[in-house]
Scaffold this active site. Structure first.
Site, short mmCIF file in Angstrom:
data_model
loop_
_atom_site.label_atom_id
_atom_site.label_comp_id
_atom_site.label_asym_id
_atom_site.label_seq_id
_atom_site.Cartn_x
_atom_site.Cartn_y
_atom_site.Cartn_z
N ASP A 142 -0.13 -2.26 -1.41
CA ASP A 142 -1.25 -2.78 -0.53
C ASP A 142 -1.70 -1.99 0.66
OD1 ASP A 142 -3.39 -4.76 -0.18
OD2 ASP A 142 -2.31 -5.26 1.68
N GLU A 152 -2.79 1.46 -3.49
CA GLU A 152 -4.10 1.08 -3.50
C GLU A 152 -4.78 2.02 -2.13
OE1 GLU A 152 -7.03 -2.54 -1.61
OE2 GLU A 152 -5.02 -2.06 -0.85
#
Length: 662
Positions: free
Chosen positions: A412, A441
Site C-alpha cells: 500500500d 501500488e
C-alpha cells in the site's frame, strides 16, 4: 548482516538514503565517506539513517561501521543532467487537496523519463529535442568454459534518435561479494568473470547511459555450489505472477448483506466458502484488502496492531484455514501490507500525543505541535518516521510475521515509503523464497521500482487510458498506454497488473456504461500484463465498497469474464511475454474512434491472434485483414457479415503467423 545493500546508480543532485539492514535499535552505527571524486565535498553525519548527496560525477564509496563489522557501498554518480525526470510522484501532504488516482495516472503518461527539461552531460544546455529519453537495459549470463560471461543488451528510448551503439554501459560489482575483481574483464558491455575468482556468489549490476539519462538498473546473480553454477535474474517477476489472474476482495463487504458468517465475525470463513466460485471464474490469485487490527474505518488501512488480525474478520486459525483452502485449489494469496503509517488509534501514537517525553514521539513525522504528518489530510492516520530505527525494526518484524503464510504482498502507498526500506524487504523475502511476489501500488508508476524493489506494478497509465476511452476518447489510447511503459523507461522484463477498477475508484460500469465495461474487461485479458478483477466487477456490482449483491448478478457479464479467463489460459498468444503489434483495420459500421485492433503472437509458439475491441454502445462492423478467420475464439461462433466482422465488445480471432498472413 547490517550491510546497506546493492550498489547505487544516481545522478548529482539525487539523495541516497543509507540505512543499516536488519537493524538493532540499541546498537551504534556510524557512516563515513571512504572515497570520492576529486573536488567533492560530500559528507555524512552521525545518524544511523543518513541521506547522502553526491556533488560531483564519479565513484563514491561510503562505509558503515556496525556491530558486525565495517561494510562498504559503492555509489556511482552521473552528471545531474542525466537524472530521471521524475523519481517519485508528488502527492499532497497535510493541508493540500487530494489528487485522485485518475488525475495522477493521466498526468504521468509522457512525462516520466522523457528528458524534458534536462541538461546534457557536456555543457549544461537543454537536451537535444529529438524525442529521446531514458534508455533501457537487460542483462543475461552464460557459462563459457571456465568463465561466466555477462552480456548487456542496451536499448535506446523508443522515440529517440540514439541507437544501441550510441549507449554506454556502466557496471558495478556488488560490495557484499567475495570476488577477485582484478580478474574480471569489462569491455563493450560484456563482463567476463573467471569462475575461480568467485568465492560463492558474484552479483553484477549495470545501467545503460545515453545523452538523455541512464536506465533502470538490472542485475544478474551468479551462485557457485561446489561445481554447480546457477545464474539468476533477481529483478524478474516470479513466473507465476506474470500471467496470474488476480481477484481483489474488499473483505468486509465481500460476503454480502445479511451473511450469517460475516455478522458473527466469520468473514474469513465466508470468503473460504466462496473459493469454489472464485476458482470457477478462472482466478488463480486472491488479493485480500487489509486483515490486521484496525480502527473503525471499514477499509482496514488504518492499522492499530501490526501483529494481530481484526477481530471482526475472524481468528488466526480461520485466516490460516482460508489460505490453506486457497492453496489446496492452486490459488495464491496476497496480503495487503501497510507500512507508511499507523492509525491514530494505534497505542504507540496515543502514547506519543499524550506524553511529549514518550519514546514513541520519535516514531512519527510531525508538522506542528500535536499534529502528525499525513497525505491528503487523512485525519485518522499518522505517517511513520523511517529515519528512526525502531520503526524499521517494528515493520520488518511485521513482514516476517505474515510473509510465511502468504504468497506475496500488495504494498500500500508504496511511493510513500523510502526506497531503501523496500529494497531490504525485497532482498529479505527473496532470500527465503524467490517466488514471493511484491506488487506495488504507486500512481503514477515509477520505472526505478523495478530494480530490486517490486516485481509487478499497478499499471495506472493503462487504467487511466481505459477510463478516458470509456468516456469517449479514441480507443487507440489503450495501445498508447501499453507502449508508454517502454517510453517511461521500464525494461522489457518489468511486470504489470492491469485493472479497470478497484476499491478506490467508481465502478467502470457505473461511470462508462455496460458495453464499455465489457470492452474494458476484454482489454484486461488480451493486453500484456496480469489482469485484475475487483470482486463484483464480474457480475455488474455498482457500489465500489458496498455489500456485494450476489442475488442480483448479471449472468451474461459473468460468463463474459469466464470466457476471457479460459481463453487467456489456453492461448500462448495472450500471455504477457507475447508480442503486441498494431494492425490496420477499417470500421465499416459504427464509430471509428471507439474501435481498436491489435495482434498478439506467442513468443516461442506459432500461436497468433487478432483482438478487436469496441467501446461503442452499439455493435461495430470491422474489416481486419490480419485476421485469418472470422471465428471468434471467445464464443466459438462466426462473426462474419457481408461488410466485415461484427464486434459487440471484444472479438479474438485466429491470425496467421508472421510472414504468412494473407
Amino acid at each position: 548482516m547490517h550491510h546497506p545493500g546493492p550498489p547505487r546508480f544516481v545522478a548529482v543532485g539525487d539523495e541516497v538514503e543509507l540505512a543499516p539492514r536488519d537493524p538493532d535499535p540499541a546498537a551504534t552505527y556510524a557512516w563515513t565517506v571512504a572515497a570520492a571524486p576529486a573536488g567533492s565535498t560530500a559528507t555524512l553525519g552521525d545518524e544511523p539513517v543518513e541521506y547522502f548527496n553526491p556533488d560531483e560525477p564519479g565513484r563514491y564509496v561510503v562505509a558503515l561501521d556496525a556491530p558486525d563489522g565495517r561494510h562498504e557501498l559503492t555509489v556511482r554518480a552521473f552528471p545531474g543532467g542525466l537524472a530521471p525526470a521524475s523519481e517519485a510522484p508528488s502527492y499532497p501532504r497535510s493541508g493540500a487537496t487530494e489528487t485522485t488516482a485518475d488525475e495522477a495516472a493521466a498526468g504521468a503518461s509522457g512525462d516520466a523519463g522523457d528528458g524534458s527539461g534536462r541538461t546534457d552531460e557536456t555543457d549544461g544546455t537543454p537536451a537535444d529535442p529529438d524525442g529521446g529519453g531514458r534508455p533501457r537495459l537487460s542483462l543475461s549470463a552464460t557459462v563459457a568454459g571456465d568463465d561466466v560471461v555477462v552480456e548487456a543488451d542496451p536499448r535506446p528510448h523508443p522515440d529517440g534518435a540514439e541507437t544501441a551503439a550510441d549507449l554506454d554501459v556502466a557496471v558495478l560489482f556488488d560490495d557484499r561479494d567475495d570476488l577477485d575483481r582484478e580478474d574480471a574483464r569489462i569491455a563493450d558491455g560484456t563482463v567476463t568473470i573467471p569462475l575461480d575468482a568467485v568465492s560463492d556468489r558474484a552479483r553484477v549490476h549495470a545501467v545503460a547511459v545515453g545523452r538523455h539519462g541512464y536506465s533502470v538498473p538490472d542485475a544478474v546473480n551468479i551462485r557457485l555450489d561446489g561445481g554447480d553454477v546457477t545464474i539468476q535474474r533477481p529483478y524478474d517477476p516470479p513466473a507465476w505472477a506474470e500471467d496470474s489472474v488476480i481477484y481483489e476482495i474488499y473483505v468486509r463487504t465481500f460476503p454480502g448483506q445479511g451473511s450469517d458468517a460475516a455478522t458473527a465475525g466469520g468473514v474469513f470463513d465466508a470468503i473460504r466458502e466462496r473459493l469454489d466460485y472464485i476458482e470457477g471464474l478462472g482466478v488463480d490469485t486472491l488479493w485480500l484488502t487489509p486483515v490486521l487490527s484496525t480502527d473503525d474505518a471499514p477499509h482496514g488501512y488504518n492499522v492499530t496492531d501490526f501483529f494481530s488480525l481484526a477481530a471482526d474478520l475472524g481468528t488466526r486459525e480461520e485466516y490460516e484455514r482460508l489460505i490453506d483452502a486457497a492453496h489446496d485449489r492452486g490459488m495464491r494469496v496476497l496480503f495487503d501490507l501497510v507500512c507508511n503509517h499507523s492509525a491514530r488509534a494505534h497505542p504507540y501514537y496515543q502514547a506519543a500525543v499524550s506524553d511529549p517525553d514518550s519514546e514513541y514521539r520519535e516514531w512519527y513525522e510531525w508538522r506542528g505541535p500535536g499534529e502528525p504528518e499525513t497525505y491528503f489530510d487523512w485525519e485518522l492516520i499518522a505517517n511513520f518516521d523511517f529515519s528512526h530505527l525502531p520503526v524499521r525494526r517494528h515493520l520488518l518484524d511485521a513482514v516476517d510475521e505474515w510473509a510465511p503464510l502468504v504468497d506475496g504482498f500488495r504494498c500500500d502507498m508504496a511511493w510513500a515509503v523510502p526506497n531503501a526500506f523496500w529494497r531490504e524487504v525485497h532482498d529479505r523475502l527473496k532470500a527465503r523464497d524467490s517466488e514471493f511476489l511484491l506488487l506495488d501500488e504507486t500512481i503514477p508508476y515509477i520505472p526505478d521500482f523495478q530494480a530490486g524493489l517490486f516485481d509487478v506494478h499497478f499499471d495506472s497509465t493503462t487504467y487511466a487510458a481505459l477510463r478516458r476511452v470509456g468516456n469517449g476518447e479514441p480507443a487507440e489510447a489503450v495501445l498508447d498506454a501499453v507502449e508508454d511503459r517502454a517510453r517511461s523507461g521500464f525494461p522489457d522484463h518489468a511486470g504489470f497488473m492491469l485493472y479497470a477498477e478497484n476499491h478506490d475508484e467508481t465502478r467502470y460500469l457505473v461511470e462508462c456504461g455496460r458495453p464499455e465495461a465489457e470492452a474494458a474487461l476484454g482489454a484486461l485479458f488480451t493486453l500484456p500484463g496480469a489482469p485484475m478483477v475487483y470482486a463484483g466487477q464480474e457480475f455488474g456490482q455498482r457500489g465500489k465498497r458496498d455489500d456485494l449483491a450476489w442475488a442480483h448478478a448479471d449472468e451474461s457479464l459473468r460468463e463474459h469474464v469466464r470466457r476471457l479467463t479460459a481463453l487467456r489460459g489456453e492461448r500462448p498468444a495472450l500471455a504477457t511475454a507475447a508480442d503486441l503489434e498494431r494492425v490496420e483495420y477499417d470500421v465499416r459500421e459504427g464509430w471509428d474512434d471507439r474501435v481498436v485492433a491489435f495482434r498478439r503472437e506467442g513468443g516461442e509458439s506459432d500461436d497468433a491472434v487478432v483482438v478487436v475491441l469496441n467501446f461503442g454502445a452499439e455493435p461495430a462492423t470491422v474489416a481486419v485483414d490480419a485476421a485469418s478467420s472470422a471465428t471468434d475464439l471467445l464464443t466459438g461462433e462466426s462473426v462474419a457479415t457481408v461488410e466485415g466482422l461484427r464486434v459487440d465488445s471484444v472479438a479474438v480471432l485466429p491470425a496467421a503467423p508472421s510472414g504468412t498472413r494473407r
